[in-house]
Design a protein around this motif. Structure first.
Motif, PDB file in Angstrom:
ATOM      1  N   VAL A 106       0.866  -1.181   0.000  1.00 23.05           N
ATOM      2  CA  VAL A 106       0.000   0.000   0.000  1.00 23.05           C
ATOM      3  C   VAL A 106       0.904   1.233   0.000  1.00 23.05           C
ATOM      4  O   VAL A 106       1.837   1.331   0.810  1.00 23.05           O
ATOM      5  CB  VAL A 106      -0.891   0.026   1.259  1.00 23.05           C
ATOM      6  N   MET A 107       0.636   2.148  -0.896  1.00 20.75           N
ATOM      7  CA  MET A 107       1.460   3.344  -1.006  1.00 20.75           C
ATOM      8  C   MET A 107       1.358   4.144   0.294  1.00 20.75           C
ATOM      9  O   MET A 107       0.263   4.458   0.759  1.00 20.75           O
ATOM     10  CB  MET A 107       0.961   4.177  -2.185  1.00 20.75           C
ATOM     11  N   PRO A 110       1.198   8.684  -1.122  1.00 22.19           N
ATOM     12  CA  PRO A 110       0.617   8.804  -2.476  1.00 22.19           C
ATOM     13  C   PRO A 110       0.973  10.119  -3.155  1.00 22.19           C
ATOM     14  O   PRO A 110       1.045  10.176  -4.374  1.00 22.19           O
ATOM     15  CB  PRO A 110      -0.891   8.711  -2.219  1.00 22.19           C
ATOM     16  N   SER A 111       1.200  11.165  -2.364  1.00 21.14           N
ATOM     17  CA  SER A 111       1.613  12.443  -2.957  1.00 21.14           C
ATOM     18  C   SER A 111       3.059  12.699  -2.554  1.00 21.14           C
ATOM     19  O   SER A 111       3.383  13.628  -1.816  1.00 21.14           O
ATOM     20  CB  SER A 111       0.703  13.564  -2.455  1.00 21.14           C
ATOM     21  N   TYR A 193      14.399  15.985  -7.161  1.00 18.77           N
ATOM     22  CA  TYR A 193      13.147  15.811  -7.920  1.00 18.77           C
ATOM     23  C   TYR A 193      13.276  14.648  -8.906  1.00 18.77           C
ATOM     24  O   TYR A 193      12.413  13.761  -8.970  1.00 18.77           O
ATOM     25  CB  TYR A 193      12.828  17.107  -8.656  1.00 18.77           C
ATOM     26  N   GLN A 200       9.197   7.038  -7.222  1.00 13.58           N
ATOM     27  CA  GLN A 200       7.761   6.835  -7.377  1.00 13.58           C
ATOM     28  C   GLN A 200       7.484   5.741  -8.408  1.00 13.58           C
ATOM     29  O   GLN A 200       6.600   4.902  -8.231  1.00 13.58           O
ATOM     30  CB  GLN A 200       7.103   8.149  -7.808  1.00 13.58           C
ATOM     31  N   ASN A 204       5.539   2.279  -7.778  1.00 17.10           N
ATOM     32  CA  ASN A 204       4.389   1.890  -8.607  1.00 17.10           C
ATOM     33  C   ASN A 204       4.552   0.472  -9.160  1.00 17.10           C
ATOM     34  O   ASN A 204       3.631  -0.338  -9.139  1.00 17.10           O
ATOM     35  CB  ASN A 204       4.231   2.863  -9.775  1.00 17.10           C
ATOM     36  N   ALA A 207       4.239  -2.047  -6.497  1.00 12.18           N
ATOM     37  CA  ALA A 207       2.834  -2.181  -6.102  1.00 12.18           C
ATOM     38  C   ALA A 207       2.055  -2.996  -7.126  1.00 12.18           C
ATOM     39  O   ALA A 207       1.067  -3.643  -6.800  1.00 12.18           O
ATOM     40  CB  ALA A 207       2.201  -0.803  -5.945  1.00 12.18           C
TER      41      ALA A 207
ATOM     42  N   CYS B  97      -3.961   7.602  -7.004  1.00 12.32           N
ATOM     43  CA  CYS B  97      -3.844   8.993  -6.571  1.00 12.32           C
ATOM     44  C   CYS B  97      -3.109   9.775  -7.651  1.00 12.32           C
ATOM     45  O   CYS B  97      -1.953   9.483  -7.954  1.00 12.32           O
ATOM     46  CB  CYS B  97      -3.088   9.056  -5.241  1.00 12.32           C
ATOM     47  N   ASN B  99      -1.665  13.302  -8.815  1.00 12.59           N
ATOM     48  CA  ASN B  99      -1.291  14.617  -8.335  1.00 12.59           C
ATOM     49  C   ASN B  99      -1.567  15.633  -9.421  1.00 12.59           C
ATOM     50  O   ASN B  99      -0.963  15.598 -10.495  1.00 12.59           O
ATOM     51  CB  ASN B  99       0.197  14.609  -7.964  1.00 12.59           C
ATOM     52  N   ASP B 101      -0.904  18.737  -9.630  1.00 11.04           N
ATOM     53  CA  ASP B 101       0.161  19.699  -9.928  1.00 11.04           C
ATOM     54  C   ASP B 101       1.251  19.092 -10.797  1.00 11.04           C
ATOM     55  O   ASP B 101       1.789  19.741 -11.684  1.00 11.04           O
ATOM     56  CB  ASP B 101       0.815  20.202  -8.629  1.00 11.04           C
ATOM     57  N   THR B 102       1.593  17.849 -10.484  1.00 10.64           N
ATOM     58  CA  THR B 102       2.747  17.251 -11.157  1.00 10.64           C
ATOM     59  C   THR B 102       2.369  16.236 -12.227  1.00 10.64           C
ATOM     60  O   THR B 102       3.196  15.884 -13.062  1.00 10.64           O
ATOM     61  CB  THR B 102       3.638  16.536 -10.126  1.00 10.64           C
ATOM     62  N   ILE B 104       1.749  13.167 -11.580  1.00 10.66           N
ATOM     63  CA  ILE B 104       2.299  11.867 -11.181  1.00 10.66           C
ATOM     64  C   ILE B 104       1.186  11.003 -10.612  1.00 10.66           C
ATOM     65  O   ILE B 104       0.378  11.466  -9.812  1.00 10.66           O
ATOM     66  CB  ILE B 104       3.419  12.056 -10.134  1.00 10.66           C
ATOM     67  N   CYS B 105       1.145   9.760 -11.042  1.00  5.28           N
ATOM     68  CA  CYS B 105       0.132   8.824 -10.557  1.00  5.28           C
ATOM     69  C   CYS B 105       0.774   7.832  -9.604  1.00  5.28           C
ATOM     70  O   CYS B 105       1.860   7.324  -9.887  1.00  5.28           O
ATOM     71  CB  CYS B 105      -0.489   8.061 -11.728  1.00  5.28           C
ATOM     72  N   ALA B 106       0.109   7.579  -8.506  1.00  2.73           N
ATOM     73  CA  ALA B 106       0.603   6.602  -7.541  1.00  2.73           C
ATOM     74  C   ALA B 106      -0.409   5.469  -7.430  1.00  2.73           C
ATOM     75  O   ALA B 106      -1.584   5.707  -7.125  1.00  2.73           O
ATOM     76  CB  ALA B 106       0.828   7.256  -6.191  1.00  2.73           C
ATOM     77  N   LEU B 107       0.059   4.255  -7.698  1.00  2.13           N
ATOM     78  CA  LEU B 107      -0.811   3.086  -7.659  1.00  2.13           C
ATOM     79  C   LEU B 107      -1.046   2.665  -6.201  1.00  2.13           C
ATOM     80  O   LEU B 107      -0.307   3.055  -5.306  1.00  2.13           O
ATOM     81  CB  LEU B 107      -0.167   1.927  -8.426  1.00  2.13           C
ATOM     82  N   SER B 109      -2.941   3.374  -3.843  1.00  4.57           N
ATOM     83  CA  SER B 109      -2.925   4.460  -2.864  1.00  4.57           C
ATOM     84  C   SER B 109      -4.223   4.500  -2.072  1.00  4.57           C
ATOM     85  O   SER B 109      -5.304   4.493  -2.654  1.00  4.57           O
ATOM     86  CB  SER B 109      -2.741   5.798  -3.574  1.00  4.57           C
ATOM     87  N   PRO B 110      -4.105   4.590  -0.747  1.00  2.00           N
ATOM     88  CA  PRO B 110      -5.325   4.772   0.038  1.00  2.00           C
ATOM     89  C   PRO B 110      -5.823   6.210  -0.114  1.00  2.00           C
ATOM     90  O   PRO B 110      -5.024   7.116  -0.393  1.00  2.00           O
ATOM     91  CB  PRO B 110      -4.857   4.497   1.469  1.00  2.00           C
ATOM     92  N   GLY B 113      -4.274   9.239   2.250  1.00  2.00           N
ATOM     93  CA  GLY B 113      -2.980   9.897   2.067  1.00  2.00           C
ATOM     94  C   GLY B 113      -2.883  10.669   0.772  1.00  2.00           C
ATOM     95  O   GLY B 113      -1.831  11.211   0.461  1.00  2.00           O
ATOM     96  N   CYS B 114      -3.967  10.694   0.010  1.00  2.00           N
ATOM     97  CA  CYS B 114      -3.900  11.282  -1.323  1.00  2.00           C
ATOM     98  C   CYS B 114      -4.282  12.767  -1.267  1.00  2.00           C
ATOM     99  O   CYS B 114      -5.402  13.106  -0.921  1.00  2.00           O
ATOM    100  CB  CYS B 114      -4.824  10.526  -2.269  1.00  2.00           C
ATOM    101  N   ASN B 115      -3.359  13.614  -1.616  1.00  2.00           N
ATOM    102  CA  ASN B 115      -3.651  15.057  -1.652  1.00  2.00           C
ATOM    103  C   ASN B 115      -4.111  15.516  -3.027  1.00  2.00           C
ATOM    104  O   ASN B 115      -4.403  16.680  -3.218  1.00  2.00           O
ATOM    105  CB  ASN B 115      -2.397  15.846  -1.262  1.00  2.00           C
ATOM    106  N   GLY B 116      -4.143  14.584  -3.975  1.00  2.46           N
ATOM    107  CA  GLY B 116      -4.592  14.934  -5.312  1.00  2.46           C
ATOM    108  C   GLY B 116      -5.974  14.356  -5.583  1.00  2.46           C
ATOM    109  O   GLY B 116      -6.843  14.341  -4.719  1.00  2.46           O
TER     110      GLY B 116
END
Lengths: 263, 1239
Positions: A106-107, A110-111, A193, A200, A204, A207, B97, B99, B101-102, B104-107, B109-110, B113-116
Motif C-alpha cells: 500500500v502506497m 501517495p503524494s 526531484y 515513485q 508503482n 505495487a 492517486c 497529483n 500539480d505534477t 504523477i500517478c501513484a498506484l 494508494s489509500p 494519504g492522497c492530496n490529489g
C-alpha cells in the motif's frame, strides 16, 4: 643673527610641537583602534551585510536548504521519518508497505513529491525566519528601521533544481530613504526531484508487479545507478544514485513478502 | 455358423459377467486402497496456512497507513481497528492517486494519504495516467501528459507529447534520433556557434543548420577543428571537440585531417569500427553502450588523440560449479544478469534428489559498467533465481535473470502438480539418491547408487526447491515442525501366526502378511535402503527438514526399537511360504485373492522349486511301483525281462544287464528324491549340503536297486511289509500339511521427519565470499552459537555469540592492504618491522599504508606510548571505528631534521617509530600484549627521495582577470623543499626565481608542503617551469640534497579584454519597444543575455529586480548566451539588473527596463451600417463578433458574424433587435444593441 637664530629656534620649536601632536594623534588613533578591537569580539558566524540584505537572506536560506537536502535524501526525502527501515544507520522511509504476506504493498506517500516539498518547507521555514530576524537585528543595530510581515515560503522542485520563493514584504529605511523587498528567490542545483520521480516509478511497479526491473531501467538511463538490497525480512532497499553528483536517494519497500514457513 | 453364434453369445455373456464382477471388486479394492493410504501411510495431518482474520488499521503506532491487523493486536493500532478489511474501508481502499500539480500517478494508494485526485482504480488505468513520450530538448521521458506539461514548463520548452508512443524503449529510441546541428549566433561582431537541437537553437535565436558542424567553413564561425576529444552527456561515443567546445563527429584518428569530416555529421555507416563496440580502441571512438562500451576517460590506456576512449563495460565473473573445487571465469556483458547458487538447486530426479541445501540462497548478479553487482534473492529460498538466455544479433549469448517467488506452498497446499507448476514435482517412485541433506557450506557428498523401490508407499506433490525455515523463533520452529511432520509417516504392519501339523510334530511360524516393507525385520528382500532414501527425499523436499538419524542410522524406526534400526540394512533370507499358506493367510485376513497377492507380495519362485522337487519324488516312487508291477507281469508272461528300480523292490525272474541298469536308475531317482526331501526337512535348501545329501541318497538307491536285481532278490511277505511301512513313512514325510493361520497381530512403525537440528560450523564461513553476502538465515544455519552483526547494512558479518568467544583477536599483517613500496620483516606473533623494498629503513617523507588482519571482526587502536589496555589507547587504527577483519592505516614519515623539536606523534623522534596496536572483538576481548609495528626512517645521507610537485594553487590553465598583471601561486611539494621557477625548464640551480617554502615537517597541509611566489610581467599566455630541492635545512650546495630532474610546467593566461554584456533583451510573442502587451496576468516572458570578451567568452549570469537585491542565477547560463523565463509578470514597469562573471572573475553589469501592459478593454464598435441586406460593423481593433436577438444569450451561443480583422458583416433583418458582442484576442468584450429599423 641672534634674531635669525631665534626665529629659527621658534620655527624649530613649532616643528617639534607639530611632531608631538602627530605622535599624540597616532597614539590616540592606535588606542581607539585597540579599544574597539578589544570591545568588539571577533565572530565568524555573523555574515550580515546591511548593505545587501537580499544577498544575506539568499546565502542564509541556501545554507539551510543544503542542510535539509543533505539530511533528507539518504532517508528517502523526509527529515524525521516516522515509519522507516534502518539501513546503514539511516532511517529509510517506507514508500510502499504491507505487513501481510503475499500481498502487494500500500502506497504510504501517495503524494510523494508534495510530501517532500512540505518536508523541505517545514524544515527551512523557521530557519529562514531566523535569517530574517538576525538580519533585522543587525540592521536595527545600524539604525535602520525594519518593517516586515510574516510572508509566505514556497518550495518548488524541478529537474535538478530546488527553488525556494520567499514572498515577504521586507522594508528597511534610514534617513528617510526606504528600500522595499517583496520577494526573495533561492535556487540550488540538486537532483532530488529527478530521483524522487524514479522512486515513485519503482514504488508503482512494486505495487503492481512486486518487482522493479532496475537493470533494464539503468540501460535506458545510464546517468542513473540503481542498487537493490533485500533484507532477511523481505524489505527491499532501493538506492537511486545520480552518477554525476553521487547523490543517492534511498527508499524502502515491502511488497509481496513471502515469509519463511507458513507466514 | 449357428453354433459359433451361440458360442460367441456365451463368450460375451461370460465377458460381461466378468467385467461386472471386476467393477464391483474394483469398488471395494479402491475403497480399500484409499482407506489404506489415508489411514496407514499418509502424513498424520495436513497443515494449512493460517487463515487471516484481520481488521483494518488506518494508522499503526509504528507509522504505517492502512494495514490489516489481527484483532488480537488492536493495541498496535494508533486509531481504532475498523471491523472490516482495509480493502473494504472507504479510507483505506486502494485506488489511484493523481497529483494534479505534477501529473504523477501513484498506484495502490489509500484515499486518506492522497492530496490529489483519488480514483477507484488501484492500477491507475485512467486517461490521466496513460504514459507517452515527452520530448524535452534532446532528451525524452516516458511520462504522463501532465508530467510532460510540467516538466516542459520547468525547462522552458514547448510541450511535445507523443501519446502514440506507448513503451519506454520506443521513447528512448526517439531521443537517439533527435537531430542536432550547428546553431550559428551572430553576436554583433562575429559568428559564434553551438551544436544543439533545433529547439535549443530557436531559444538561442540562432540560425539552425541541421546535421552540420560548427566547424563547417561555409558557416563562417569562430569554431575550428582540434585534435581534442570529449564525451557528450547522453551519448555513448567519443567525439572530436572543436575550438568552441562543441562536439563534432565521432573520434576517428584516420579522419582528423579530412576537411569533410569537420563539415557535417557523417552517417553512421561512414563511421569507423562498424560492427564492433571498439573497446579500448586507440583510433576509433565509436562506442556502443548496448554493445558494452561507453565514452570514458582513458586513464592509463593509450589513444592516438585526446583523453577519452571506448571503455569496455563487460565484467569478469568467477564461479564454482557443483564441484566447487573447480573455479571458472566467464565474461558477462554490461547489463547482463545471471544466477549463481551455493550448490546444486532444484530437483534432480535420479541423480542427486533435491538440491538447495539448508542455509543456501539464490543470487542474481548484474554487470553494471564493468562491475559485478549482487542482488540476493529473498532469503529462506522464498525467491528463486531464474535465468534465460537469448542470442543477440552479433551471435553472442545474453542472459537475463530475475528473482521470482518460490511457489512451494502451491505444491503442498495447492494444486501445484495438477497445474504443472515447475516449482513442484510429483513423487510416485523412489528412484532417488537421498538429496543434499548437508548444509550449504559442506562439500556435496557422493551420490549413492541405489536401486528402485518396487513399492513406494508415499505419493505426493512436493516442492522442487525446498524452502528455508526460520528455526530461531518459537513460532518459526513450530511452523517448520508442522511442515516437516508431513513426511512423518506411520505404517501398520500385520503379522500372522501360522501352525502346521506334521506326522510326528506340530510347527509354528510368525509371518508378516501386510505392509511388510515397513518392517526392517520382516525378512523381505530390500536390496538397499531404497525406502529409507525415498523418505529422506520426501523429508528434505519439504524444506529445512531432516529425517531423524539420517546420517548414521536408518530412518525407518519403530518407536520401541530406535536403537535397533540398523537392522533395516541387513538382507535376510526369505522364509519359504507354501503357496497354499498364502491362501490361508488371505482367507484369515478376509481379503480377496488379488489384493492378498499385493499385500503379501511373496516371491513365488521358491514355492515352484519345491513343487518341482515333490513332483520328481512322486514320479520316482510311481516309476518304482510301475516297474515292480510290470516286472511281475513280464516275469509271469515271458520270463525274459524284468525291469525294476528303487531302493527296496527289485525282482528279476530272468536277470540280465538291462534289468540291472534299469533297477539302478530307478533306485537313483528314488534315492535322490528322498535325499532332497530329507535335506529340506533338515532345513537345507541350497548349496553344497543339499547337493551332497541328494547325491548320497541317489547313489545308495542305485546301489540297492542294482544289488536286488543282481542277487535275484526273492519277493516275500517281509519284504512287502517293509515296503509298505517304508511307503507309509515316505507318504507321511512327503505329505506337506498346510500352514494354518491361527491369529494375526499388528505393529506400528513411525518414520520421523523433523526440522533441521543444526550442527556447529565455523561462523566465519558465512563471511568468505563478498559476492554471496551473509544474512540472518545463512548465519543461523551455521549453528546456534553464531549471530549476525551489521544486519542492516551491505556488509553483514556472522560472528560467534558472546560467551562462546573469550579469546582476543589474533593480529597479523595483511599484504593485500599494504602498499607495494614497503615490505614486512622480522615477523613474529607480537608484531613486525616495516622496511622499504630493499630492506632498508624507509625514506623520510615516504607515504604508505599498512594493512592488518584480525582472525575475527574487531576494532583496532594504536598509540606510540605504552598503555595498559585497549580503552586507554589514543587512536583508532586508520581512524576506523568499525568492526572488521581488515584494518588499514596511512603513514607519512618525517625526517629528524625536519622536526626542530625532534618530537613526533607525541614522543621523541630519533628515526625509530614504534606503533603499539590492540584490537578488540565484539565481546570485549582485546590482546593484552601490544602488537608492535617498528618503522625506522632513513636520515641525512640516506635520504635519496626526490621531491615531487603534487599540485598547483590555482590550477594550471588559470585565467587572470582583465587588467591583473601578477598572480600569486602555490606549489604543493611531497616533502619540505626549496623551490624555484623560470620561464624555461632549467636545472634547479640555474632557475632564476625563488619561492618561499614551508621547510618544517609541521608545515604539512594535508597534501604536502607549500611554496609560494608571485608571477609578474605576464603576457597573454605564460608558461613556467618549477623545480624543487629537498632537505632545505642543509646548505644550498650540500650534495645530500636531491633536486627534481625535470621541471613541472604551469600555464597561466590573462584575459584579453573585459567581459561585456553586449546583448540583453526580452522575448515575448507580443512585445514592442520593450512593452509586453497581454490579455491577462500573469505574463510569461524570456530574458536573454549575450556575453563576449573576458577570459573565454563564457560567463555565469545572475539577475535581480533591484540594483541591490540578491542575484539569482540564470536558469541557462555558463556560456556565451544566457536565458531565464519569467512566469509571473504582472502589469507594471520592470527593471532587471544583470550581472555576469567569468572564470577569471571578470565582471559585467547591464540592466533592462520593460513594461507589461494588460489589455482589459474590449473592442469598440466605431461604425455600424446596413447596406442592402447586410449589416456591417467596424471595430477599433481586431475582434470576433457574434449576435443574438435576445439579451440573455451567452456569447458562446450567439450567432457568429463574418469577421475580417476589424470589419464584420452579417445578414440584416430590420425588424429584429440585434444584441452584438465583439471580443478581442484577449476575450475582452465590447457590446452594442441595434434596435429594429434603426439603421
Amino acid at each position: 643673527m641672534i634674531r635669525k637664530n631665534k626665529i629659527i629656534n621658534i620655527k624649530a620649536n613649532n616643528k617639534a610641537q607639530v611632531t608631538i601632536f602627530i605622535i599624540f594623534g597616532l597614539i590616540l588613533v592606535v588606542l581607539i583602534a585597540l579599544i574597539i578591537l578589544v570591545q568588539k569580539p571577533v565572530t565568524t558566524t555573523t555574515k550580515l551585510d546591511a548593505e545587501n540584505p537580499s544577498q544575506y537572506i539568499q546565502a542564509c536560506t541556501r545554507d539551510s536548504l543544503d542542510e535539509v537536502l543533505d539530511l533528507i535524501i539518504p532517508q528517502g526525502g523526509f527529515v524525521d521519518p516516522e515509519f522507516y527501515k534502518l539501513y546503514e544507520d539511516k532511517r529509510v522511509i517506507y514508500l510502499c508497505y504491507i505487513n501481510q504476506a503475499y500481498k502487494t504493498c500500500v502506497m504510504q506517500h501517495p503524494s510523494y513529491i508534495n510530501d517532500i516539498k512540505t518536508e523541505i518547507k517545514n524544515y527551512i521555514e523557521p530557519k529562514v525566519r531566523d535569517c530574517f530576524a538576525k538580519l533585522s537585528d543587525n540592521l536595527e543595530k545600524k539604525n535602520y528601521v525594519v518593517n516586515d510581515n510574516l510572508g509566505n515560503i514556497n518550495v518548488e522542485l524541478g529537474f535538478k533544481t530546488v527553488q525556494v520563493n520567499i514572498d515577504k514584504q521586507f522594508y528597511i529605511s534610514k534617513n528617510n530613504v526606504q528600500e522595499k523587498y517583496d520577494r526573495f528567490e533561492v535556487k540550488v542545483i540538486n537532483p532530488i526531484y529527478d530521483l524522487a520521480l524514479i522512486a515513485q516509478e519503482i514504488a508503482n511497479q512494486e505495487a503492481k508487479y512486486c518487482n522493479f526491473e532496475y537493470v533494464g531501467y539503468m540501460a535506458l538511463h545510464p546517468e542513473i545507478e540503481i542498487g537493490k538490497f533485500q533484507t532477511s525480512d523481505g524489505v527491499k532497499i532501493y538506492k537511486i544514485k545520480e552518477k554525476a553528483s553521487d547523490i543517492q536517494l534511498n527508499i524502502a519497500i515491502k511488497s509481496c513478502y513471502y515469509p519463511p514457513g507458513l507466514g | 455358423m449357428e453354433k459359433n453364434k451361440i458360442s460367441n453369445k456365451k463368450e460375451k455373456k461370460i465377458i460381461s459377467i466378468f467385467e461386472i464382477l471386476t467393477i464391483i471388486i474394483a469398488i471395494f479394492a479402491f475403497a480399500y486402497l484409499i482407506s489404506d493410504s489415508t489411514k496407514s501411510v499418509s502424513a498424520e495431518e495436513v497443515v494449512q496456512p493460517s487463515v487471516d482474520e484481520s481488521q483494518c488499521c488506518t494508522k499503526t503506532k509504528e507509522g504505517s497507513f492502512c494495514q490489516n491487523l489481527p484483532s488480537s493486536l488492536d493495541e498496535e493500532c494508533e486509531t481504532n481497528l475498523q471491523p472490516l478489511m482495509c480493502e473494504d474501508s472507504i479510507d483505506c481502499k486502494k485506488g489511484c492517486c493523481t497529483n494534479t500539480d505534477t501529473g504523477i500517478c501513484a498506484l495502490n494508494s489509500p484515499k486518506i494519504g492522497c492530496n490529489g485526485t483519488w480514483t477507484d482504480d488501484e492500477s491507475c488505468n485512467i486517461q490521466e495516467c496513460v504514459k507517452g513520450c515527452c520530448v524535452l530538448n534532446d532528451k525524452t521521458e516516458f511520462i504522463t501528459e501532465k508530467q510532460c506539461e510540467v516538466n516542459s514548463a520547468l525547462l522552458g520548452v514547448t510541450k511535445d507529447f507523443k501519446n502514440e508512443i506507448r513503451d519506454e524503449l520506443s521513447c528512448w529510441v526517439l531521443a537517439k534520433i533527435q537531430i542536432s546541428g550547428a546553431c550559428v549566433i551572430f553576436n554583433g561582431v562575429e559568428n559564434t556557434c553551438k551544436f544543439v537541437t533545433e529547439n535549443d537553437c530557436a531559444s538561442l535565436n540562432g540560425d539552425f543548420n541541421p546535421a552540420e558542424l560548427c566547424t563547417n567553413p561555409s558557416l563562417n564561425t569562430t569554431c575550428k577543428a582540434t585534435d581534442d576529444t570529449m564525451c557528450v552527456d547522453g551519448k555513448d561515443s567519443v567525439y572530436y571537440k572543436d575550438s568552441c567546445g562543441n562536439p563534432a563527429n565521432i573520434y576517428d584518428s584516420n579522419k582528423l585531417n579530412n576537411p569533410d569530416y569537420w563539415t557535417r555529421i557523417w552517417n553512421y555507416s561512414e563511421i569507423c569500427g562498424q560492427g564492433s563496440n571498439n573497446a579500448n580502441s586507440i583510433s576509433c571512438g565509436n562506442c556502443n553502450f548496448l554493445a558494452g562500451t561507453k565514452c570514458s576517460a582513458k586513464g592509463t590506456k593509450t589513444v592516438i588523440e585526446g583523453n577519452y576512449i571506448c571503455k569496455d563495460l563487460s565484467c569478469k565473473y568467477s564461479y564454482r560449479g557443483y564441484n566447487r573445487a573447480i573455479k571458472k571465469t566467464v565474461t558477462k556483458q554490461n547489463g547482463e544478469s545471471w544466477c549463481d547458487f551455493d550448490a546444486l538447486v532444484g530437483m534432480h530426479e535420479g541423480v542427486y534428489g533435491p538440491g538447495d541445501p539448508i542455509g543456501s540462497r539464490h543470487f542474481k548478479y548484474t554487470c553494471v559498467e564493468g562491475e559485478v553487482k549482487v542482488e540476493p534473492c529473498a532469503d529462506y529460498r522464498q525467491e528463486l533465481c531464474s535465468e534465460t538466455k537469448t542470442t543477440r544479433d552479433d551471435g553472442k549469448e545474453f542472459s537475463s535473470a530475475v528473482c521470482r517467488p518460490n511457489m512451494w506452498r502451491e505444491c503442498l497446499f495447492g494444486t501445484g502438480c495438477a497445474d504443472g507448476n515447475s516449482d513442484c514435482h510429483f513423487v510416485n517412485h523412489a528412484n532417488y539418491y537421498g538429496g543434499l541433506e548437508y548444509n550449504w557450506i559442506d562439500e556435496p557428498k557422493e551420490a549413492r547408487d541405489l536401486e528402485a523401490d518396487p513399492t513406494p508407499a508415499l505419493e505426493m506433490c512436493l516442492p522442487s526447491y525446498p524452502p528455508g525455515f526460520d528455526l530461531t523463533t518459537t513460532s518459526g520452529y513450530s511452523q517448520a515442525k508442522a511442515i516437516c511432520s508431513m513426511a512423518t509417516t506411520k505404517c501398520v504392519v500385520t503379522y500372522g501366526k501360522f501352525t502346521k501339523k506334521e506326522c510326528l510334530d506340530e510347527k509354528h511360524k510368525e509371518v508378516c502378511i501386510q505392509n511388510c516393507a515397513c518392517d526392517p525385520d520382516s525378512g523381505y528382500v530390500i536390496p538397499t535402503d531404497v525406502a529409507g532414501a525415498y523418505r529422506k527425499v520426501y523429508c528434505r523436499s519439504l524444506g529445512d527438514c531432516e529425517a531423524v538419524g539420517i546420517n548414521n542410522v536408518p530412518t525407518y524406526t519403530d518407536p520401541e526399537r530406535v536403537s535397533e534400526g540398523d537392522k533395516v540394512y541387513r538382507a535376510q533370507q526369505v522364509v519359504p511360504i507354501p503357496e497354499q499358506l498364502i491362501d490361508r493367510a488371505n482367507q484369515a485376513l478376509g481379503l480377496e485373492q488379488d489384493e492378498e497377492q499385493n499385500a503379501l507380495d511373496v516371491p513365488d519362485y521358491e514355492a515352484n522349486a519345491k513343487m518341482n522337487y515333490l513332483a520328481v519324488g512322486i514320479a520316482g516312487v510311481g516309476a518304482l511301483i510301475a516297474i515292480n508291477i510290470v516286472g511281475d507281469i513280464m516275469v509271469g508272461a515271458s520270463g525274459e525281462l524284468i525291469f525294476a528300480g528303487g531302493t527296496d523292490i527289485f525282482i528279476a525272474e530272468t536277470a540280465g544287464p538291462l534289468a540291472g541298469f534299469a533297477a539302478a536308475i530307478g533306485g537313483a531317482i528314488t534315492g535322490a528324491m528322498i535325499g532332497k526331501m530329507v535335506s529340506e526337512k533338515l532345513g537345507i535348501y541350497e548349496g553344497a549340503s543339499l547337493d551332497l545329501m541328494t547325491f548320497g541318497f541317489a547313489v545308495a538307491g542305485a546301489y540297492t536297486g542294482l544289488a536286488m536285481a543282481l542277487t535275484n532278490f526273492a519277493w516275500n511277505p517281509w519284504i512287502t511289509g517293509a515296503i509298505i511301512i517304508g511307503t507309509i513313512i515316505m507318504a507321511c514325510l512327503l505329505n506337506e500339511a498346510p500352514w494354518v493361520l491361527e491369529e494375526t497381530y499388528t505393529k506400528e512403525f513411525e518414520y520421523v521427519c523433523l526440522p533441521w537440528p543444526g550442527r556447529k560450523y565455523e561462523c566465519d564461513l558465512c563471511n568468505k565470499d563478498p559476492l554471496k553476502p551473509c544474512s540472518k538465515y545463512r548465519c543461523d544455519t551455521l549453528g546456534p552459537h553464531c549471530e549476525l552483526v551489521n544486519a542492516d547494512s551491505e556488509n553483514p558479518i556472522c560472528v560467534e555469540k558472546k560467551g562462546n568467544d573469550q579469546t582476543a583477536p589474533v593480529i597479523r599483517p595483511l599484504d593485500s592492504e599494504t602498499s607495494n613500496n614497503v615490505v614486512v620483516t622480522e615477523l613474529t606473533a607480537d608484531g613486525f618491522s616495516v622496511k622499504d623494498v630493499q630492506a632498508k629503513c624507509m625514506p623520510a617523507f615516504s607515504r604508505f599504508e599498512i594493512g592488518l588482519e584480525t582472525n575475527e571482526v574487531a576494532q583496532c587502536k594504536y598509540d606510540v606510548f605504552a598503555r595498559s589496555n585497549f580503552e586507554d589507547m589514543s587512536f583508532y587504527y586508520g581512524n576506523d571505528v568499525n568492526y572488521d577483519y581488515n584494518h588499514k592505516m596511512s603513514f607519512l614519515l618525517p625526517s629528524v631534521e625536519s622536526l626542530p623539536s625532534k618530537t613526533f606523534a607525541g614522543g621523541n623522534f630519533t628515526g625509530e617509530l614504534l606503533y603499539r596496536i590492540r584490537c578488540q572483538d565484539k565481546f570485549g576481548n582485546a590482546n593484552i600484549d601490544e602488537y608492535k609495528i617498528n618503522i625506522c626512517v632513513r636520515q641525512g645521507e640516506d635520504d635519496e627521495s626526490i621531491p615531487e610537485i603534487l599540485d598547483f594553487m590555482p590550477k594550471t590553465g588559470k585565467y587572470l582577470k582583465y587588467g591583473v598583471e601578477e598572480a600569486n601561486i602555490s606549489v604543493i611539494v611531497s616533502e619540505p623543499s626549496d623551490c624555484r621557477y623560470d620561464t624555461a625548464d632549467r636545472i634547479y640551480e640555474t632557475m632564476r626565481s625563488n619561492m618561499t617554502c614551508m621547510k618544517e615537517f609541521s608545515g604539512f597541509n594535508g597534501v604536502g608542503w607549500a611554496c609560494t611566489a608571485t608571477l609578474a610581467n605576464l603576457s597573454l599566455t605564460n608558461k613556467f617551469y618549477f623545480r624543487c630541492k629537498d632537505q632545505p635545512w642543509l646548505n644550498e650546495t650540500d650534495a645530500r640534497r636531491n633536486a627534481m630532474q625535470s621541471g613541472k610546467a604551469y600555464e597561466i593566461k590573462k584575459s584579453a579584454g573585459d567581459l561585456i554584456i553586449d546583448g540583453l533583451w526580452l522575448e515575448h510573442n507580443n512585445i514592442i519597444n520593450n512593452t509586453i502587451i497581454a490579455g491577462s496576468e500573469p505574463v510569461t516572458a524570456d530574458l536573454k543575455a549575450q556575453t563576449t570578451g573576458g577570459a573565454n567568452g563564457k560567463a555565469r549570469c545572475y539577475f535581480s529586480f533591484s540594483e541591490d537585491r540578491s542575484e539569482i542565477e540564470f536558469y541557462d547560463t555558463n556560456d556565451a548566451t544566457h536565458s531565464q523565463i519569467f512566469r509571473n509578470l504582472l502589469q507594471g514597469n520592470y527593471r532587471v539588473y544583470v550581472n555576469c562573471t567569468d572564470i577569471a572573475e571578470n565582471n559585467a553589469n547591464k540592466d533592462i527596463k520593460f513594461k507589461v501592459e494588460i489589455d482589459k478593454n474590449g473592442p469598440r464598435i466605431i461604425r455600424i451600417y446596413n447596406s442592402g441586406a447586410g449589416l456591417y460593423l467596424v471595430t477599433d481593433e481586431s475582434a470576433s463578433c457574434k449576435y443574438s436577438f435576445s439579451s440573455d444569450i451567452a456569447y458562446a451561443n450567439k450567432t457568429a458574424i463574418m469577421d475580417n480583422k476589424k470589419e464584420h458583416s452579417t445578414d440584416w433583418k430590420p425588424s429584429k433587435k440585434y444584441y452584438i458582442e465583439c471580443r478581442d484576442s484577449y476575450a475582452n468584450p465590447g457590446t452594442i444593441i441595434v434596435n429594429p429599423y434603426s439603421l
